[in-house]
Design an enzyme around this catalytic site. Structure first.
Site, PDB file in Angstrom:
ATOM      1  N   ARG A 289       0.845  -1.193   0.000  1.00 59.95           N
ATOM      2  CA  ARG A 289       0.000   0.000   0.000  1.00 59.95           C
ATOM      3  C   ARG A 289       0.883   1.246   0.000  1.00 59.95           C
ATOM      4  O   ARG A 289       1.967   1.252   0.621  1.00 59.95           O
ATOM      5  CB  ARG A 289      -0.861  -0.032   1.271  1.00 59.95           C
ATOM      6  CG  ARG A 289      -1.894   1.070   1.403  1.00 59.95           C
ATOM      7  CD  ARG A 289      -2.983   0.955   0.396  1.00 59.95           C
ATOM      8  NE  ARG A 289      -4.141   1.777   0.704  1.00 59.95           N
ATOM      9  CZ  ARG A 289      -5.077   2.088  -0.194  1.00 59.95           C
ATOM     10  NH1 ARG A 289      -4.994   1.630  -1.442  1.00 59.95           N
ATOM     11  NH2 ARG A 289      -6.118   2.811   0.150  1.00 59.95           N
TER      12      ARG A 289
ATOM     13  N   THR B 122      -9.129   0.524 -10.590  1.00 60.02           N
ATOM     14  CA  THR B 122      -8.340  -0.457  -9.842  1.00 60.02           C
ATOM     15  C   THR B 122      -8.440  -1.771 -10.606  1.00 60.02           C
ATOM     16  O   THR B 122      -9.206  -1.888 -11.554  1.00 60.02           O
ATOM     17  CB  THR B 122      -8.840  -0.550  -8.382  1.00 60.02           C
ATOM     18  OG1 THR B 122      -8.706   0.727  -7.799  1.00 60.02           O
ATOM     19  CG2 THR B 122      -8.109  -1.564  -7.558  1.00 60.02           C
TER      20      THR B 122
ATOM     21  N   ASN C 269      -6.002   4.178  -7.512  1.00 60.21           N
ATOM     22  CA  ASN C 269      -7.225   4.792  -6.993  1.00 60.21           C
ATOM     23  C   ASN C 269      -8.157   5.205  -8.121  1.00 60.21           C
ATOM     24  O   ASN C 269      -8.645   4.344  -8.838  1.00 60.21           O
ATOM     25  CB  ASN C 269      -6.934   5.946  -6.030  1.00 60.21           C
ATOM     26  CG  ASN C 269      -8.172   6.288  -5.213  1.00 60.21           C
ATOM     27  OD1 ASN C 269      -9.006   5.409  -4.985  1.00 60.21           O
ATOM     28  ND2 ASN C 269      -8.342   7.512  -4.795  1.00 60.21           N
TER      29      ASN C 269
ATOM     30  N   ASP D  78      -7.826   8.317  -0.160  1.00 60.30           N
ATOM     31  CA  ASP D  78      -8.405   7.237   0.656  1.00 60.30           C
ATOM     32  C   ASP D  78      -8.249   7.517   2.154  1.00 60.30           C
ATOM     33  O   ASP D  78      -8.822   6.825   2.985  1.00 60.30           O
ATOM     34  CB  ASP D  78      -7.777   5.881   0.313  1.00 60.30           C
ATOM     35  CG  ASP D  78      -8.431   5.246  -0.911  1.00 60.30           C
ATOM     36  OD1 ASP D  78      -9.489   5.742  -1.338  1.00 60.30           O
ATOM     37  OD2 ASP D  78      -7.883   4.262  -1.436  1.00 60.30           O
TER      38      ASP D  78
ATOM     39  N   SER E 229      -7.942   1.058   2.965  1.00 64.23           N
ATOM     40  CA  SER E 229      -8.338   0.536   1.658  1.00 64.23           C
ATOM     41  C   SER E 229      -9.564  -0.349   1.796  1.00 64.23           C
ATOM     42  O   SER E 229      -9.851  -0.868   2.880  1.00 64.23           O
ATOM     43  CB  SER E 229      -7.182  -0.284   1.089  1.00 64.23           C
ATOM     44  OG  SER E 229      -7.556  -0.901  -0.118  1.00 64.23           O
ATOM     45  N   SER E 230     -10.261  -0.548   0.682  1.00 64.75           N
ATOM     46  CA  SER E 230     -11.344  -1.541   0.647  1.00 64.75           C
ATOM     47  C   SER E 230     -10.921  -2.779  -0.134  1.00 64.75           C
ATOM     48  O   SER E 230     -11.707  -3.730  -0.254  1.00 64.75           O
ATOM     49  CB  SER E 230     -12.584  -0.939  -0.021  1.00 64.75           C
ATOM     50  OG  SER E 230     -13.005   0.206   0.666  1.00 64.75           O
TER      51      SER E 230
ATOM     52  N   GLY F  95     -13.487  -1.610  -7.371  1.00 58.02           N
ATOM     53  CA  GLY F  95     -14.838  -1.060  -7.213  1.00 58.02           C
ATOM     54  C   GLY F  95     -14.999  -0.166  -6.007  1.00 58.02           C
ATOM     55  O   GLY F  95     -16.104  -0.053  -5.465  1.00 58.02           O
ATOM     56  N   GLY F  96     -13.892   0.460  -5.547  1.00 55.69           N
ATOM     57  CA  GLY F  96     -14.007   1.374  -4.411  1.00 55.69           C
ATOM     58  C   GLY F  96     -14.597   0.676  -3.205  1.00 55.69           C
ATOM     59  O   GLY F  96     -14.296  -0.487  -2.940  1.00 55.69           O
TER      60      GLY F  96
HETATM   61  O1  DON Z   1      -7.890   1.059  -1.919  1.00 53.91           O
HETATM   62  C1  DON Z   1      -9.058   1.361  -2.153  1.00 53.91           C
HETATM   63  O2  DON Z   1      -9.986   0.990  -1.482  1.00 53.91           O
HETATM   64  C2  DON Z   1      -9.374   2.206  -3.378  1.00 53.91           C
HETATM   65  N1  DON Z   1      -8.238   3.030  -3.702  1.00 53.91           N
HETATM   66  C3  DON Z   1      -9.784   1.313  -4.493  1.00 53.91           C
HETATM   67  C4  DON Z   1     -10.232   2.109  -5.674  1.00 53.91           C
HETATM   68  C5  DON Z   1     -11.025   1.344  -6.615  1.00 53.91           C
HETATM   69  O3  DON Z   1     -11.327   0.195  -6.476  1.00 53.91           O
HETATM   70  C6  DON Z   1     -11.446   2.140  -7.768  1.00 53.91           C
HETATM   71  N2  DON Z   1     -12.294   1.387  -8.604  1.00 53.91           N
HETATM   72  N3  DON Z   1     -13.148   0.965  -8.954  1.00 53.91           N
END
Ligand code: DON
Length: 566
Positions: free
Chosen positions: A103, A376, A396, A418, A447-448, A467-468
């Site tokens: 990370r 991502t 991100n 984040d 992070s997710s 997917g955030g």
């Molecule tokens: O680490 C995280 O949770 C985010 N930076 C992930 C971002 C992400 O999955 C964007 N996309 N769909």
């Protein structure tokens, strides 16, 4: 008199049966290993890179390096050398499972209020665009760590396919083009990024060949010098100069001081399956364990679809509330992992769930939270020794910070977003956070990302997705589908629903719910928000330990993804 074994007429008659038994036994014994290798990723060229390295004598960890590096070249919207990643590993020889935490970290000069303007409001542009939005990348250090500690091949071999792709070029695909249409305007602020990723300042058409010789050069330096090839010397000089000239705060010491962390995965069980998943600084494993612990007594597979969604949404609501309050970098904040993942704690949360009525999120005492996410990347793979890797990699937002230091060829992440830039103020995904996830020098942002293994007596699943903040609920639905007996093609294609506490609503993909189901959920008191777009990009593989059979599945939502078993 000695007795010797001698075939009698009777035993000769039994012989074919005995030989058959022996074959069956040996095929069962050999099924302890997968009959074939499988790689599933968001881009066919990255999937092929993984197989190429396996065919050249690499193991799953070498293949993971090859896929990570290839994705960093061909999918610049989603991950890259300027970003970070989590690699969840299973080493078959000694059943060792670990998460390699690559990370990003906050630079030393970062501070809690760095994105606030004079009125105390978050300056969203600074938080997501340009070098001030970028954390110190971990992607390159992660690949070096994998090679030095888990792989069989030198980096010069495992990085070869990516170096070739960067040198010879790759065709722009639908995802590159579609996500670039949202980010081209910002990319145009920085000449190096414009030069490398646009054509005459415009979004290149599908099929146009992009070459990234500067990435090829950086990858060669990493192959020759390992960590030093990125974090010191030529590459570090270009990064620090480029970042500082554009208003960023990185220093040589930030890069030279970056360290990979090996983290003990979150382990939990559900209906006889063992889950091995992402620990903090990911929030995913804790949230999934919490949700599964809450729902287990409901036997949700036996419930009608509306009740099942209701129970899941109620559990999601409670887990995401805890995420916003208690989750952050465990090296900086004492995350109560044991409490949050305990069955007693889940029983307490379950006690407030009613089957005939949705809970109002505001009655749970908390804050506002909400997700999005089209970027991502994730890949899953398994080799013929049974080594497995689930990895989620990110810059991100699509195309990260849209900033590229001259001469490097790769974009920097905007992962600093984040963090919680201000207590209770939403980030790009609408996610809220408080002091657990406040900005501090050298801290990892929450992070997710949730790379996950699910281990059953017969079958094993490897999965994950971008997917955030919806990553967590997608992985949850995928693993529940696996436990219900379905394979990876089903997990990755499943219609998706999501609840994250705030905003207090069930989000649904366009065709996920019927009109009757929506009406029934609304009658229970839920707000249902049917979104215009689908989300996620899941890639999974499954191994049947009894038969040796291996399957892969690649999300049909984006056409470049590919699962190949061979
Ligand atoms: O680490 C995280 O949770 C985010 N930076 C992930 C971002 C992400 O999955 C964007 N996309 N769909």
């Amino acid at each position: 008199m000695k007795r010797h074994f001698a075939p009698t007429a009777k035993s000769i008659a039994w012989m074919p049966f005995l030989i058959g038994l022996l074959c069956l036994w040996s095929s069962l014994a050999s099924a302890e290993k997968p009959a074939k290798a499988a790689v599933a990723s968001a881009h066919y060229l990255a999937t092929e890179a993984g197989h190429e390295v396996l065919a050249n004598g690499g193991n799953a960890f070498d293949a993971a390096i090859a896929v990570s590096a290839a994705l960093a070249v061909v999918e610049p919207a989603s991950s890259g050398l300027g970003g970070g990643a989590f690699w969840l590993l299973h080493r078959a020889a000694d059943d060792h499972q670990v998460m390699i935490d690559g990370r990003e970290t906050a630079p030393a000069a970062a501070h809690r209020d760095m994105y606030l303007n004079e009125n105390g409001e978050v300056n969203r542009d600074l938080a997501v665009n340009g070098p001030l939005a970028a954390g110190i990348p971990g992607h390159a250090a992660g690949m070096v760590h994998l090679a030095q500690n888990y792989g069989r091949l030198p980096l010069s071999e495992s990085l070869k396919p990516a170096i070739r792709l960067a040198t010879e070029g790759f065709p722009v695909d639908e995802k590159y083009h579609s996500l670039m249409s949202f980010r081209a305007e910002t990319i145009r602020r920085w000449p190096a990024a414009t030069e490398a990723l646009l054509v005459d300042g415009e979004n290149p058409p599908v099929g146009h060949i992009i070459k990234l010789p500067d990435i090829a050069n950086t990858l060669r330096l990493i192959a020759e010098q390992g960590f030093e090839g990125f974090y010191k010397g030529e590459t570090a000089d270009k990064l620090v100069k480029g970042v500082q000239e554009a208003g960023g705060i990185w220093t040589h010491a930030d890069l030279a001081g970056y360290t990979i962390k090996e983290r003990e995965p979150i382990r939990t069980s559900y209906q006889g399956y063992e889950l091995v998943t992402a620990p903090p600084p990911s929030s995913g494993g804790v949230a999934i364990a919490e949700i599964l612990n809450i729902v287990e007594p409901y036997k949700i597979s036996d419930l009608d679809p509306v009740k099942r969604i209701h129970v899941l949404a109620e559990a999601m609501r409670r887990a995401y509330r805890d995420r916003s309050i208690y989750l952050g970098d465990p090296d900086f904040f004492d995350v109560p992992v044991r409490l949050l993942t305990s069955r007693d704690y889940a029983a307490g949360l379950r006690a407030s769930i009613r089957l005939d009525r949705a809970t109002d999120s505001n009655s749970l005492a908390g804050f506002e939270d909400s997700p999005k996410g089209t970027d991502t990347t994730h890949f899953s793979l398994i080799d013929t020794d049974g080594n497995m890797v689930a990895a989620t990699l990110t810059v991100n937002l699509p195309y990260g910070a849209a900033f590229m230091a001259p001469g490097t060829g790769f974009l920097l992440n905007n992962e600093m977003d984040d963090f919680s830039a201000k207590a209770g103020a939403p980030n790009a995904y609408g996610l809220l956070g408080y002091s657990a996830n406040a900005i501090e020098p050298h801290k990892r942002m929450l992070s997710s990302m949730t790379p996950t293994f699910v281990l059953g007596e017969e079958k094993v699943a490897v999965l994950g997705t971008p997917g955030g903040s919806r990553i967590i609920t997608m992985v949850l639905l995928g693993l529940l589908d696996f436990i219900d007996g379905n394979g990876p093609v089903s997990w990755v294609s499943l219609p998706r629903i999501h609840h994250q506490y705030q905003p207090d609503q069930i989000s649904a993909e366009p065709d996920a719910l019927t009109a009757d189901q929506i009406a029934a959920l609304e009658a229970l008191g839920h707000t249902v928000n049917v979104r215009e777009r689908t989300w996620g990009n899941m890639h999974g593989v499954m191994w049947n330990r009894q038969t040796g059979e291996v399957e892969g599945g690649s999300d049909p939502r984006w056409p470049s993804g590919r699962a190949i078993v061979k």
